[in-house]
Each structure stands twice: as structure tokens, then as C-alpha cells.
Motif scaffolding. Structure first.
Motif, PDB file in Angstrom:
ATOM      1  N   CYS A 348       0.819  -1.210  -0.059  1.00  9.53           N
ATOM      2  CA  CYS A 348      -0.118  -0.038   0.092  1.00  9.53           C
ATOM      3  C   CYS A 348       1.056   1.181   0.077  1.00  9.53           C
ATOM      4  O   CYS A 348       0.501   2.181  -0.800  1.00  9.53           O
ATOM      5  CB  CYS A 348      -0.855  -0.061   1.093  1.00  9.53           C
ATOM      6  N   PHE A 374      -6.215   2.862  -0.299  1.00 11.12           N
ATOM      7  CA  PHE A 374      -5.085   1.742  -0.004  1.00 11.12           C
ATOM      8  C   PHE A 374      -3.955   2.412   0.725  1.00 11.12           C
ATOM      9  O   PHE A 374      -3.435   1.821   1.816  1.00 11.12           O
ATOM     10  CB  PHE A 374      -4.312   1.595  -1.307  1.00 11.12           C
ATOM     11  N   GLY A 378      -2.578   1.260   4.197  1.00  9.51           N
ATOM     12  CA  GLY A 378      -0.971   0.870   4.427  1.00  9.51           C
ATOM     13  C   GLY A 378      -0.436   1.631   5.516  1.00  9.51           C
ATOM     14  O   GLY A 378       0.506   1.077   6.227  1.00  9.51           O
TER      15      GLY A 378
END
Lengths: 462, 182, 392
Positions: A348, A374, A378
Motif C-alpha cells: 500500500c 489503499f 497501508g
């Protein structure tokens, strides 16, 4: 550090001063669109989840969480660091981009500053409730008491108290300072008595006279000037929670700048996520244009690369140090029992932002929406990896244990989104979500030399 | 609050078309010798300070002082708590570990500076001030939208309702309006 | 307009070039004499001077790439100056030869006996060995050479060809270059400086060295701008507005350097692990303590308070003084990083001066060659007119 080479206009379409006032005030004056009500309903439900989770925590104690020995710090600290990090983008946009005379910030700064405040509010919940007897949380402040005790000023956790609460207050003041002229606009447009009184009080009698503007502009500049080192210091201080210890994987000198870069990275991702939603719901794509989003994506790429750099350097130096504990920690992160979290983080935070090298993808709304989500995932995992992988594999193998969250960890975290979105939705409904006074200054007619032969392009700010 | 009789003229308000026109008007008002006047606009206008003959705001010095006071009291608090009032050995570090006191010192300095920036700005502007003669004018609500106004207050020594009105018209002001309670 | 055209003309006077060449010849010759008198002292002085000028060259490369990447306008008038400062960077590779020929005297890890008797160093031998060190050194300079020549070539082409594709190409080179720059600078800092104390390690080290190098570059730019102006060159092109912007950057990077230095120190001080604190201990013993204090006050406290007031950034006399001061402090910084590996007490040598002058003469000779061979600003850059008029 001024305008880009290809001078694309900051706003698309044709705008006038009154058009901007009408468009932005209209959002708060018209009846809210249906999606807003739906969103508020969802947010309030999550908020109830938060209250329920905290209520049960008060009743039962921190034993309901998944923390164990040796992983005494679990989701609470992960969530805290994550939320504080999200907040950083707002200050970056409002302060640092202001100092760099990046005039494109005017469309998004109000919005991002509000996000900062709400993110810090969410962050502050976690250290507040994790102390066990949370009704004694005021012991964190240096208040003289009958026991003659003081907080430990040599502890980074106390530095956090000062750094984050200063950050909250300074951001609030900065936000309010920016709001004053717009509150005056709302006051002047108010049709109902009660609105006139409320906005009248909030606007403090602002008259927009230049005798006021000259102090105002300097105050704004000063607030930007002091918010800049402040925002860098806040996440640096948060990083010292880990880095001053001697836990392998925590004790490393790059932590302060690396945490700051990560914070800005995740914060910008959150701004992109929210902006895309807001411009869709409120139809303000001509004020927050794709150009704005593209610039934010460039900053995401930049800070994402810094984070990637830090991952790499940490890994290299762990090997180079020759310290077997350091070496073990990093091998364990990548291939141990939390490897899944590590690789989610790498995917990510390092791989996903690389899509922004390409102009077409940088300007594609669906791509950036997915990428920004994402990245937020992450960055949450980054903190999870740091906290949990280092603690669960302590110096003594006899102490090793696996950590997994309980349902209450999850519900508290999800509930914190309820607080965030509730505040956010109320903000965009009742306050000017874009700074009208500042957006007006980027219109060509705002230049006092507009239409005069020897026009002098250049920044407005000092 | 003193109740003013209705119809008592407290000042004059004139509207201008654009930021450029307002800057030009400000220069003329300044050159005519008026002191108690102001130029209202929905956003700050570059070069207006010079046009009105205003000096740089002193706020910077005030905030600078606040930052110094804040930082020294932050450091002083830590010194007092850790070395005088309740000395404790923590991880073998000296009682006065200035290295560890940097974050809090900085934080308190910033806190006081930021608060002073806002409070000082409001104080220099004489705010909060709910009442002001300009608010008597209906058209003044445009000052926070797209209106550019010059206001001259009645207690300016040069003020004379008749002549000042003529003056404002002569420099291109439109909708010249006497500010009074109706 | 005709006036402006002549204002951009390359500098014709060769006096500075002669001074630089003279300084290079005299400095290098004297340093060569020093080599035969005390080879170790020579090596360490040489390394200090070499790293000093290399970091300034790297700062210039960063300045140019940053300018292209953010599409800055105000700094267009300064771009050519930074480009000219870059010219000397790849040349400095040659000056690493004396070090490569005497590795064991400078870097203890390159000594097979030292390596064999130390299991920590043995563990690092995959990285710390002379062939790999040499290969990396070559790779760093290759990367810098390619970046410097590409950016300078495109910039020269732009002077005769105003196509927008060149602007774009420079931007692409800068984007890729920035990534390469971060990696090469960090590892160069690890190799050349950190590995002098081969046991010690710090992850922030590369960023710390970067902060100092960009700060020094900015200080040098301030000096050059003001020096040119006092001779009437680019007088109405680089204005006090640009001074103000440069001053603000100088102030910001003073804080940035202080932030990096303090981050490294605080975390090591607090953790209090002997294998890390030993590095600061060497720099806090005896006269080195004085050097550390000079660095803290000289590189951070003094510039911070001098540059703080807004008006100062438009006062040429003060800015010249602080520019020179920061350039001096950057040398103290590098000296402070290098020399404790040689001397247990601060021990200034005449070779510190001759090496600095010698290598600096070569570096600045390439700079002046650029100033004399092409227009002083990128004359066809579409942002040039805006840059000249830009307000701070």
C-alpha cells in the motif's frame, strides 16, 4: 515555488466574487442533499458504537482489549498515531503551502484544516481512554496537587500530551482565524434572526476594513509560520514515544522525519478521499478541480517515496549495525508471524503510490480514490507493524506471544470513524467548507492591477 | 452603551466597483488628509496598506515576546518540578535534562504565541465589537460578498457631511450613503 | 528589452577564473607537499575538503532538480547559477584517487587485520570492502555525471530553442534524478563519513548530511548573487525580492539542519546505548567539546536569530556576512564528522586550508567557466520574465 510553468487557471469555468459567495454559502443555506442525511445517519450509528465501546471499557477495564504481555501497546496506540498522522495534511496545506505561496491551496485549505481538527479529536480519545482509570487522565497535566506530584517531564509520553494538545489548540485558532471573514459573510447573508445572532457573535463584528485586514493578514502569516515547525514537531514527538526506547525496530534515529513524512502521506490520502466525495455530493468540481487533486497526488508520491526511503534505510542499517537484535527484528517483520501485515504495508505505501508517476493516472478520479484508500490502510498497517512486531518478539524468547485484537479493539476503532464523520458532516453543512475570502483572491480581478496596463503578476502573500 | 438619537450622522459610506478602484480611491482619501477612514473589501487587497498610508502591524513583536515568555515558562516549569520541588532520578538522567525538556519548552512557547496571534489581532482590531456605524447601511452587507467600500467617520476633523459627500462622489464613489440610525 | 539582453551576457572578465586557477594550483601543490610530510593528516584534511565541495555540488544539483520538479518561477533567474555550480561536481571524482590508494590509512575497516579481529566488522565485510567501496564510489559519480550533463545540456539547448519539450524533459530527468539523488547521497554519506567509525551507525545520517549540503549551497548562492550585484551584474534581474526568498530558504534549512541534528542527538542520548553514544562521546571530550559547541551555536543558534527578522533578508551586508558564516560552519560540520577519527583533540593543520583552497579552486574554476561561456540566466525559459518580476 510560485505558480507552475504552464499557468493553468486555478479554477475552471467563469467565476465572479458574488458567484463564489453564492455557491459556497449556498451549500450551507440550501436544504441538505439526501446523501448527506444518509451519511449522517451512518456516522451517528458508528458514533453510538464508539460510545458503547468506551462505555463498556469504563465498566469493565482495559482487559476487554486484546493487549497481552509482552504486547502492552495494541490498537489504541496504533489508532492514536494513525489519526494524529491524518491530521498533518491539514496543517501542511494551510501553513506550509501558504508560506510557499502555493495559491492552489485556497480551494482545499479550510476543508483540510477541519479534517485536522476532527482527526486530532479522534486521536485524543485513545490515550485518554487507555489509561485504565480514565477519570484520572487529568494527572497527565502539570496541576499542583495534594500529593506534591508532577508528571515526568523526561517521558516522551508527556511530551505527547503537550505536543498534541498544543497542536489541537493552535490548529483550532488557525482555523478560526481563517473563518472570521467567512463567518462575517454568513452573518451578512443570514435571513433568520437566530442565525444572524450566532454568526454575528462568531464573526466578532468583522468589517473587512483594511485597518483590520492588515493585522489579520500578519496574524495569519504568523500562525502559518508557527504552525510549520509545530506540525513537524508533533509527529516527531510522537515518534519519540518509540524511538527513545531501546526496543529493536523502535530505536532508530530516522524516526522523527520518517514519521512526519508518513503523516503527511496518509493525511493527503485522506484529504483526497474526502475531497472526491465532497465535490461529488456538493457539485463543486469547478472550485476543487482535477488540477488540485493532481497536485495533491504529487505530494502523495513525494512523501510516499520518502517513506519508502526510510523503510529501505532502516532495513539496510539494521543489517549494517551488526546488532543481532536489530537484524532479527527486521527479518522477523518481513518473514515472521506478522509478515502479512508487513507486506500489506509495503504494497500500500510503496507500490501503490507509484501509479502517480503517470500523469493520466494522477488525474484519474477512480484511480486516485482507490489509491488513497489503499494508502490509508497501508499507513495504519505501518504503525501496526512497528508497534506489534517489535513488542511481540521481545529480547526474551520466553516472553514471546502473538497479539490479536478483540472485538472491542475493532469496535472502538470503527467507532472513531463515527466521531470523525459526524463532525465532518456537521462542518460541511453549517460552516463554509471552502474559504470564500481566500478563493476570491485567486480570481484575476482581485489583483488591484487587473486591467491596468503594467500588470505585475506575482504572489499576494508575503 | 450610549443611545444615539436617530438621524445623527455618524459617517459616510461610498461604494466602488473593483479592487483597483478602491486602491485608487484610498490614495485620494489619504491625500485629502482624512485620518478616520477605512476601505472595506471581501478579501485583503495587496498594496492597500501603502495606498491608505498604514504602517506595518506591530503584531509580530507582540507574538515574538509571547513566544519567549511561553518558552521560558515552559522550561522554568520543568526545571522547578524536576529539580526543586520533586527531584526524581529517572533512567539515570540528570535532574535538569535539558535535552528532554526541549519538546515541552517548544510546545508551551508555540501555544502562547498562537494564542497571542489571534487574541492580539482581535485586540489591535478592536474586536469583538458588535456595533459599528457602517452596519447601519443596508448595502454594507455586500462588503463581505463583492462590494468595495470607503467609509469616513464623522469624528474625523475634516469631516463635513456636505463637503465629504461631494468629495466621495468626485473620486468616483457610488451609492454615497450617510450612516445613521433610522 | 535590449537592455535586458545585454544584462544576461556571459561575464567577460577572466580575473575570477585566474584567481580560481591560481588557488587550485597553489593549494594542490602545497597539499602535495603535505602528503610527503604527514600522509595521514593529508588524507583526512583532503577528505574533509573533498566532502565539503562535493556536498555543495550536490546541493546545487538538488536545487536545480527541485526547481524543475515544483515548476518554480521565482528561482528561474537563479537556475543557471546553480547549473554552473553543478559543473564542478563530477570532476571531483578524480580527487578521490588519493583516498582510494590509501584506504587503510583513512578507513580502519579496509585493514585486513583489523577486520579479521572484529566479528562486528567481519559481519559488515560484504558491504565494507575496498572493491565494493570503489564500485559504489564510481556509481555515485556516474549517476551525478549523467544528471549534471543531461540537465546542463538541455539547459544549453533551451538557450537557442524555446520549445516547451525541453522544459518537460528537464522535469522528467529531475523526477528520476531525485530518487537517484536520495539514494546516492545517503550511501555516499554512509561510505565516506559514517564508515570512518565503522562500528557506529545512524539511520538519519544521510538526511543530516543532505541538510548541511543544501544549507551550504544556499549560503554560497547568496554570496554569489550579492557579489555579482555589487559589480552591477544582473542588478535588475536578481532583485531584493529574490534575496528575500533565498533568505527565507536559508532560514528554513537552518531549522531543518537543527531538527536533523537534534533528532539524531536526542534519540542516541536518551537510549544511552554505549555502542551509539560513543560517537557523541568522542565529540564531547576535551577540545572536541568546544568544536561541538561551535557547531551548535554557529550552524544553528546564530543563523537562526540573525535570519529571524524579516528585514534582515533584504540587507546585503548582513546576508553576505551570514552567508560566509554558514559556509564556514559547513566546513566545521564536515570537520566535526571526519576528524575525530584521526585526532583525539581538535588539531588544526595547515593542510586543512590548502586542501580546501586547492579543491575549491578547481570546483569554482568550473563554475566561472560556466558563467563566462553562456548567458547568466536561461534566456528562453518561459518563466524568466515572471521570475524577474516575481514578488517575495
Amino acid at each position: 515555488m510560485s505558480a507552475p510553468i504552464t499557468e493553468t487557471p486555478l479554477l475552471t469555468g467563469k467565476h465572479s466574487f458574488s458567484g463564489i459567495t453564492a455557491k459556497i454559502s449556498g451549500i450551507a443555506e440550501r436544504k441538505a442533499p439526501v446523501p448527506w442525511y444518509l451519511a449522517l445517519g451512518a456516522a451517528l450509528s458508528l458514533l453510538l458504537v464508539l460510545f458503547g465501546s468506551i462505555g463498556f471499557l469504563v465498566f469493565e477495564g482495559v482487559g476487554i482489549w486484546g493487549v497481552n504481555n509482552p504486547v502492552g501497546w495494541g490498537w489504541a496506540i496504533v489508532n492514536f498515531v494513525w489519526w494524529v498522522g491524518i491530521g498533518h495534511a491539514g496543517t501542511l496545506i494551510s501553513a506550509i503551502l501558504f508560506l510557499l505561496r502555493q495559491r492552489w491551496r485556497t480551494s482545499i485549505n479550510r476543508f483540510a484544516e477541519a479534517m485536522t481538527l476532527f482527526a486530532i479529536s479522534c486521536a485524543l480519545i485513545f490515550p485518554g481512554i487507555h489509561v485504565g482509570r480514565m477519570w484520572l487522565a487529568y494527572w497527565m497535566f502539570p496541576i499542583p496537587n495534594q500529593m506534591g506530584m508532577w508528571p515526568n517531564f523526561r517521558s516522551p509520553l508527556l511530551w505527547d500530551v503537550f505536543a498534541v494538545s498544543t497542536y489541537f489548540i493552535a490548529s483550532l485558532l488557525f482555523w478560526y482565524t481563517g473563518l472570521i471573514p467567512d463567518l462575517a459573510t454568513f452573518r451578512d447573508r443570514a435571513k433568520i434572526k437566530i442565525k444572524k445572532v450566532i454568526f454575528g457573535i462568531l464573526a466578532m463584528g468583522w468589517r473587512g476594513g483594511n485597518r483590520q485586514w492588515r493585522h489579520y493578514e500578519l496574524a495569519y502569516l504568523i500562525l502559518a509560520g508557527i504552525s510549520t515547525p509545530l506540525v513537524l514537531s508533533v509527529h516527531s514527538v510522537v515518534s519519540t514515544d518509540f524511538a527513545v526506547s531501546i526496543i529493536p525496530g523502535w530505536h532508530t534515529t530516522i524516526f522523527p522525519p520518517y514519521f512526519v513524512a508518513g503523516a503527511i502521506f496518509s493525511g493527503f490520502a485522506m484529504v483526497v478521499t474526502l475531497t472526491i466525495i465532497a465535490r461529488k455530493i456538493f457539485n463543486i468540481g469547478d472550485i476543487i478541480t482535477v488540477n488540485h487533486l493532481e497536485k495533491m497526488n504529487k505530494i502523495i508520491l513525494l512523501t510516499g517515496s520518502m517513506v519508502g526511503y526510510a523503510y529501505g534505510i532502516e532495513f539496510f542499517i539494521a543489517w549494517y549495525s551488526g546488532n543481532m537484535y536489530e537484524q532479527f527484528t527486521f527479518i522477523n517483520r518481513a518473514f515472521g508471524n506478522y509478515a502479512w501485515a508487513y507486506w500489506i504495508m509495503i504494497f500500500c505505501n510503496v507500490l501503490v503510490p507509484q501509479v502517480f508517476w503517470f500523469k493520466r493516472l494522477r488525474r484519474s478520479i477512480p484511480v486516485m480514490f482507490i489509491a488513497s484508500i489503499f494508502i490509508n490502510i497501508g499507513m495504519w498497517f505501518e504503525r501496526f507493524v512497528i508497534v506489534v512486531s517489535s513488542l511481540s518478539r521481545d529480547f526474551l524468547p520466553a516472553n514471546w506471544d502473538y497479539y490479536s485484537p478483540s472485538i472491542w479493539d475493532i469496535s472502538t476503532f470503527i467507532g472513531s470513524f463515527g466521531l470523525f464523520f459526524t463532525l465532518f458532516l456537521l462542518f460541511i453543512r453549517f460552516l463554509p467548507m471552502i474559504s470564500m475570502a481566500e478563493v476570491k483572491t485567486v480570481l484575476p480581478e482581485a489583483d488591484p492591477h487587473h486591467g491596468v496596463a503594467h500588470s505585475r503578476p506575482g504572489g499576494r502573500h508575503d | 452603551m450610549i443611545k444615539l438619537p436617530a438621524g445623527n450622522v455618524l459617517g459616510l459610506l461610498a461604494r466602488f466597483d473593483s479592487p483597483a478602484a478602491l486602491v485608487a480611491a484610498a490614495e485620494k482619501v489619504r491625500d485629502a488628509g482624512y485620518k478616520k477612514f477605512d476601505c472595506h473589501s471581501p478579501f485583503p487587497i495587496h498594496s492597500m496598506d501603502a495606498a491608505m498610508g498604514l504602517k506595518r502591524s506591530p503584531l509580530g513583536w507582540i507574538v515574538g515576546l509571547a513566544a519567549v515568555v511561553g518558552a521560558s515558562s515552559g522550561l522554568g516549569l520543568q526545571w522547578f518540578a524536576s529539580t526543586v520541588d520533586y527531584p526524581l532520578v529517572i533512567s539515570g538522567k540528570p535532574f535538569f535534562s535539558f535535552q528532554a525538556y526541549v519538546p515541552v519548552t517548544f510546545g508551551v512557547g508555540v501555544l502562547l504565541a498562537a494564542t497571542t496571534a489571534l487574541v492580539g489581532m482581535l485586540a489591535l482590531n478592536g474586536l469583538p465589537r458588535p456595533f459599528h456605524p457602517v452596519f447601519y447601511a443596508e448595502q454594507f452587507s455586500k462588503a463581505s460578498d463583492d462590494g468595495f467600500f470607503v467609509s469616513i467617520e464623522a469624528d474625523d476633523p475634516l469631516f463635513d457631511e456636505e463637503r465629504t459627500t461631494q468629495f466621495l462622489i468626485s473620486i468616483g464613489g457610488g451609492n454615497v450613503e450617510a450612516l445613521c440610525r433610522d | 528589452m535590449e537592455n535586458e539582453k545585454t544584462a544576461f551576457r556571459p561575464i567577460l572578465s577572466g580575473i575570477f577564473g585566474m584567481i580560481a586557477a591560481g588557488a587550485a594550483i597553489v593549494g594542490l601543490l602545497l597539499s602535495g607537499v603535505g602528503y610527503f610530510l604527514d600522509a595521514r593528516q593529508f588524507l583526512f584534511s583532503w577528505l574533509t575538503a573533498l566532502v565539503y565541495w562535493t556536498t555543495i555540488g550536490l546541493g546545487a544539483l538538488f536545487f536545480v532538480m527541485l526547481h524543475h520538479l515544483v515548476g518554480a518561477r521565482w528561482s528561474t533567474v537563479l537556475r543557471r547559477m546553480a547549473e554552473n555550480l553543478m559543473w564542478g561536481l563530477p570532476v571531483l571524482a578524480v580527487f578521490f584517487l588519493p583516498i582510494l590508494f590509501h584506504m587503510p590509512q583513512a578507513y580502519s575497516w579496509s585493514n585486513p587485520e583489523v577486520m579479521a579481529g572484529d566479528h562486528l566488522l567481519t559481519g559488515k565485510s560484504g558491504y565494507l570492502n575496498v572493491p565494493f567501496f570503489t564500485l559504489r564510489l564510481a556509481a555515485y559519480f556516474l549517476v551525478w555525471f549523467v544528471l549534471v550533463s543531461l540537465l546542463n545540456t538541455y539547459s544549453n539547448q533551451q538557450d537557442t530553442n524555446s520549445s516547451a519539450s525541453l522544459t518537460k524533459r528537464m522535469r522528467v530527468v529531475s523526477a528520476a534524478g531525485m530518487v537517484l539523488f536520495a539514494v546516492t547521497l545517503s550511501f555516499a554519506a554512509f561510505d565516506w563519513l559514517m564508515s570512518l567509525d565503522a562500528h557506529w551507525y545512524s539511520t538519519i545520517y544521510g538526511v543530516y548530511v543532505f541538510a548541511g549540503s543544501f544549507l551550504a549551497l544556499l549560503a554560497l548562492m547568496v554570496l554569489i548573487v550579492l557579489q555579482l550585484r555589487s559589480r552591477g551584474i544582473l542588478k535588475n534581474v536578481i532583485t531584493s525580492e529574490h534575496d528575500h526568498d533565498l533568505g527565507k530558504l536559508l532560514f528554513a534549512f537552518t531549522i531543518f539542519w537543527g531538527y536533523m541534528a537534534f533528532s539524531q542527538y536526542l534519540l542516541i542520548w536518551y537510549g544511552n546505548i554505549p555502542e551509539e553514544t560513543v560517537w557523541f562521546l568522542h565529540r564531547w571530550n576535551g577540545t572536541w567539546k568546544t568544536a561541538s559547541l561551535v557547531l551548535i551555536f554557529g550552524q544553528f543558534v546564530v543563523p537562526f536569530f540573525v535570519l529571524f527578522p524579516q528585514a534582515v533578508k533584504r540587507m546585503p551586508a548582513v546576508m553576505k556576512a551570514i552567508g560566509l558564516w554558514i559556509l564556514l560552519m559547513h566546513w566545521v560540520d564536515i570537520y566535526w564528522l571526519v576528524m575525530p577519527s584521526l585526532h583525539h583533540e581538535v588539531h588544526l593543520s595547515w593542510m586543512d586550508v590548502t586542501t580546501l583552497v586547492g579543491i575549491g579552486g578547481v570546483f569554482l574554476w568550473f563554475f566561472q567557466r560556466g558563467m563566462r561561456s553562456r548567458p547568466l540566466v536561461p534566456i528562453n525559459d518561459p518563466t524568466l520574465a515572471g521570475s524577474i518580476r516575481s514578488l517575495s
